[in-house]
Each structure stands twice: as structure tokens, then as C-alpha cells.
Write a protein that holds these residues in place. Structure first.
Motif, PDB file in Angstrom:
ATOM      1  N   GLU A   1     -78.101 107.005   8.252  1.00 32.10           N
ATOM      2  CA  GLU A   1     -77.725 105.620   7.990  1.00 32.10           C
ATOM      3  C   GLU A   1     -76.558 105.271   8.893  1.00 32.10           C
ATOM      4  O   GLU A   1     -75.537 105.957   8.909  1.00 32.10           O
ATOM      5  CB  GLU A   1     -77.326 105.410   6.529  1.00 32.10           C
ATOM      6  CG  GLU A   1     -77.016 103.968   6.227  1.00 32.10           C
ATOM      7  CD  GLU A   1     -76.894 103.682   4.740  1.00 32.10           C
ATOM      8  OE1 GLU A   1     -76.312 102.640   4.401  1.00 32.10           O
ATOM      9  OE2 GLU A   1     -77.378 104.476   3.921  1.00 32.10           O
TER      10      GLU A   1
ATOM     11  N   TRP B   1     -73.838 102.428   9.901  1.00 29.99           N
ATOM     12  CA  TRP B   1     -73.176 101.198   9.492  1.00 29.99           C
ATOM     13  C   TRP B   1     -72.752 100.447  10.739  1.00 29.99           C
ATOM     14  O   TRP B   1     -72.082 100.999  11.617  1.00 29.99           O
ATOM     15  CB  TRP B   1     -71.979 101.506   8.605  1.00 29.99           C
ATOM     16  CG  TRP B   1     -72.380 101.902   7.222  1.00 29.99           C
ATOM     17  CD1 TRP B   1     -73.635 102.168   6.762  1.00 29.99           C
ATOM     18  CD2 TRP B   1     -71.520 102.078   6.115  1.00 29.99           C
ATOM     19  NE1 TRP B   1     -73.606 102.494   5.437  1.00 29.99           N
ATOM     20  CE2 TRP B   1     -72.306 102.453   5.015  1.00 29.99           C
ATOM     21  CE3 TRP B   1     -70.158 101.971   5.940  1.00 29.99           C
ATOM     22  CZ2 TRP B   1     -71.780 102.704   3.761  1.00 29.99           C
ATOM     23  CZ3 TRP B   1     -69.620 102.227   4.691  1.00 29.99           C
ATOM     24  CH2 TRP B   1     -70.428 102.579   3.610  1.00 29.99           C
TER      25      TRP B   1
ATOM     26  N   THR C   1     -77.306  99.326   8.498  1.00 27.72           N
ATOM     27  CA  THR C   1     -76.785  98.508   7.416  1.00 27.72           C
ATOM     28  C   THR C   1     -75.466  97.890   7.853  1.00 27.72           C
ATOM     29  O   THR C   1     -74.642  98.567   8.488  1.00 27.72           O
ATOM     30  CB  THR C   1     -76.532  99.367   6.154  1.00 27.72           C
ATOM     31  OG1 THR C   1     -77.727 100.049   5.812  1.00 27.72           O
ATOM     32  CG2 THR C   1     -76.086  98.522   4.987  1.00 27.72           C
ATOM     33  N   THR C   2     -75.254  96.627   7.507  1.00 30.79           N
ATOM     34  CA  THR C   2     -73.974  95.996   7.787  1.00 30.79           C
ATOM     35  C   THR C   2     -72.881  96.745   7.036  1.00 30.79           C
ATOM     36  O   THR C   2     -73.001  96.992   5.832  1.00 30.79           O
ATOM     37  CB  THR C   2     -73.982  94.518   7.358  1.00 30.79           C
ATOM     38  OG1 THR C   2     -75.021  93.846   8.063  1.00 30.79           O
ATOM     39  CG2 THR C   2     -72.653  93.851   7.644  1.00 30.79           C
ATOM     40  N   SER C   3     -71.835  97.113   7.739  1.00 31.16           N
ATOM     41  CA  SER C   3     -70.733  97.854   7.138  1.00 31.16           C
ATOM     42  C   SER C   3     -70.032  97.016   6.079  1.00 31.16           C
ATOM     43  O   SER C   3     -69.761  95.832   6.295  1.00 31.16           O
ATOM     44  CB  SER C   3     -69.724  98.246   8.217  1.00 31.16           C
ATOM     45  OG  SER C   3     -68.564  98.797   7.630  1.00 31.16           O
TER      46      SER C   3
END
Length: 137
Positions: free
Chosen positions: A8, A10, A52-54
Motif C-alpha cells: 500500500e 500512500w 491511497t491518499t495519505s
């Protein structure tokens, strides 16, 4: 079987990240399997990659030279397939690295290319070895 399950990543901006990562992951044979407002997942069958947007956009930008993840390495297929991916990468947001030593920046027996996107993430695209590619094994 043991091995990598998923990664994943970020990112500060999902739309910007999808522009470069989406092209690369799809080009390498991963399939976009999930999409939501702040993320995407690409599946390779045995593992998957999620962007995924942090949740912490106040932190410093990604710097692969600091402690933490330096780069991800993906199998790119044959030498010709690796060459083709790298030839197209810059048009899709990936800047080539170590061009003066391509394709053997990792050593004389390692055929690979490295690229970095605008968000500072580095990826290595590795060709299968001649031994892996030959029927004699």
C-alpha cells in the motif's frame, strides 16, 4: 505459499498518482480491481498494489533517499518488453534514472531499468534472466 501479499502506497494526490502508477501497473499486467474516491487497487493474481491518499498531508513529500522505502521492483518480462515499457514511460509521467548505465545499472548480469515519477517514487522494471526464459531452465 509464502510471499508478498500486498503493498500500500500512500500518496499526496490520488489523481496525480493514478496518472503515472495506473499506466505503469496496467502496462506490467496488473488489473485495476477496486476504485474509490481516495484510492485504487491493481491485482497481479498473487499480490496487489494499492494507492491511497495519505491521511497526513502535512508531512514532507516522499523522499526515497530517506529511511523507508527506496523503490519497488516489478518483473517486466523479456528484455524487449522491459525496453518497450521504459521507452514509453516518460510519456506517462516516469522520468528515467541511470540512463548512462542502462540496462545494467544493477550489474552485468542484471537487466533492468529504473524510473521515478513526479511524486518521487522510484520503480525498477526487471527482465527475466536468460536462464529463466530458456526451456532448459
Amino acid at each position: 505459499m509464502k510471499g508478498l501479499h500486498h503493498v500500500e502506497i500512500w500518496v499526496p494526490d490520488i489523481d496525480e498518482a493514478v496518472s503515472s502508477w495506473g499506466w505503469l501497473l496496467t502496462r506490467l499486467g496488473l488489473e485495476l480491481t477496486s476504485e474509490w474516491s481516495d484510492g485504487r487497487t491493481w491485482d497481479s493474481g498473487s499480490a496487489y498494489v494499492t494507492l491511497t491518499t495519505s491521511p497526513n498531508l502535512t508531512s514532507a513529500a516522499h523522499d526515497r533517499r530517506r529511511a523507508g522505502l527506496n523503490h519497488l521492483a516489478f518483473w517486466g518480462g523479456t528484455r524487449e518488453e522491459v525496453d518497450a515499457v521504459l521507452a514509453d514511460a516518460e510519456a506517462h509521467g516516469w522520468h528515467p534514472l541511470y540512463q548512462e548505465r542502462y540496462p545494467h545499472a544493477g550489474g552485468p548480469d542484471h537487466y533492468a531499468g529504473w524510473v521515478e515519477n513526479a511524486q518521487g517514487f522510484k520503480v525498477e522494471i526487471v527482465a527475466e534472466s536468460h536462464a529463466e526464459a530458456s526451456p532448459e531452465g
